[in-house]
Design a protein around this motif. Sequence first.
Motif, PDB file in Angstrom:
ATOM      1  N   ASP A  13       0.840  -1.195   0.000  1.00 15.51           N
ATOM      2  CA  ASP A  13       0.000   0.000   0.000  1.00 15.51           C
ATOM      3  C   ASP A  13       0.877   1.247   0.000  1.00 15.51           C
ATOM      4  O   ASP A  13       1.826   1.357   0.792  1.00 15.51           O
ATOM      5  CB  ASP A  13      -0.907  -0.005   1.229  1.00 15.51           C
ATOM      6  N   ARG A  46     -11.094  10.904   1.219  1.00 16.68           N
ATOM      7  CA  ARG A  46     -10.307   9.672   1.136  1.00 16.68           C
ATOM      8  C   ARG A  46     -10.685   8.873  -0.108  1.00 16.68           C
ATOM      9  O   ARG A  46     -11.864   8.620  -0.378  1.00 16.68           O
ATOM     10  CB  ARG A  46     -10.544   8.824   2.382  1.00 16.68           C
ATOM     11  N   ASP A  82      -9.228   5.414  -2.829  1.00 18.53           N
ATOM     12  CA  ASP A  82      -8.335   4.263  -2.993  1.00 18.53           C
ATOM     13  C   ASP A  82      -8.386   3.799  -4.449  1.00 18.53           C
ATOM     14  O   ASP A  82      -9.446   3.844  -5.094  1.00 18.53           O
ATOM     15  CB  ASP A  82      -8.774   3.099  -2.095  1.00 18.53           C
ATOM     16  N   HIS A 139      -3.464   5.046  -2.002  1.00 15.72           N
ATOM     17  CA  HIS A 139      -4.439   5.710  -1.133  1.00 15.72           C
ATOM     18  C   HIS A 139      -4.070   7.194  -1.035  1.00 15.72           C
ATOM     19  O   HIS A 139      -2.882   7.534  -0.966  1.00 15.72           O
ATOM     20  CB  HIS A 139      -4.432   5.096   0.264  1.00 15.72           C
TER      21      HIS A 139
END
Length: 440
Positions: free
Chosen positions: A34, A61, A63, A77
């Motif tokens: 990640d 946020r 992803d 992210h």
Amino acid sequence: MTPPVETLFTAALGLQTPWVVREVDLNTSKHRIDFEVACDAKRLTCPACGAAEQGIHDRVRRDWRHLDFFQFEAWLHADVPRVKCGSCGKTSQVVVPWAREGSGFTLLFEALALSLCRELPVAQAANLLRVAGKQLWTRINHYIKAARIRDDMSGVRKVGIDETSVKKGHEYITVVHDLEAKRLLFACPGRDHETVAAFAQDLTAHGGDPEAVEHVCMDMSAAYTKGVGKSLPQAAISFDRFHVVALANEAMDAVRREEMRTQPAAVREALGSTDRKVLKGLMWGMRKNPVGWSPKQTDAMHWLQRSNLKSARAWRLKQALREVYAGALTANSEEQASSALRSWLSWARRCRLEPFRRLAKTLTERFDGVVRGMLDGRSNAYVEAMNGLLQQTKTAARGFRTVENFIAIAYLRMSKLKHLPANPFVPAVPLSIGYVHRCL
């Protein structure tokens, strides 16, 4: 001094100021890596109106799935800024450089997915990428639509029009090929004259001119003939050899079936056998070229040709039509082709076999187009090849669910679209280039 790993991945991901990789988390037990990406800027340009130096309202946020890192599944992210613009008054989310808006995949991941779907069945590509097949179909449709908007059809002059089945239940689509560029131009549901009108509209929308189309190769569909006459007024029609010979095969099969139904004893006596395998060999022998006969088919056809059966006459008529086409293509003479076809039509009208008499009437009504098709070998061969490719595409698109999905995968594989994402896996430069060997 060795740069920190975050700096290396910032460069590897192609990020530029104000975007940087802040943190890298490799979890070997979960087989994933990640990347935490951050935007360092305090003020940004408004995405809506372009006004510079606007304040950041908040961050959202997000992803994204990225290309795998070695054997690890990679994810990006980020807290994406939303800009509150004092000029236009809107609050808009900044567009990130590694993904398109609304997508949960990075641009590079989507490019890889399209490259795989061009070569593999979509379900297999989805399995390799470990995503749902529906997600890939969504991306295929998006990129095909965007690429076709920019497609240039201004040079289209010779086209082939055909139909192909999509699913069981007589569901068909019409496809139009560019016979010179050898690519799929257009596809839509249905097979009536309105599909040709839809192609003419699509051609105009992509810089082409329906009146500039000089030649159309197609089957003997009355609907397509009507559509070409209305929507492509300057085009000369040639009827595809493949479909004309297919009509002769259908007429021959009709004669054989009728004779087997009404005079089975005469057929068995002529063949000298009541074995079902011999009768089956006769059926396939009549349909195939002599060079492809198996021993059983050769034996059955040997006795058929020495009989007085109607099936024998039907087979000779079918073979004679094939020879007319072969002779026309070799001679490349319209006069020779017209003369040979008239002779065959005269024989077919006098043969007392109703299916061939009907075929003779059909070919007579479309005589000029049939002769053009006899001389236009390249168009015939290409349209026939495209039929095979479309069937391969249908197999590869197994599970496509909708006609729109099938059309999209056909465009992806056969349209040679120039504005699709390129495969992200470009060859690496060999280490020997610019490499300095150091002896320790």
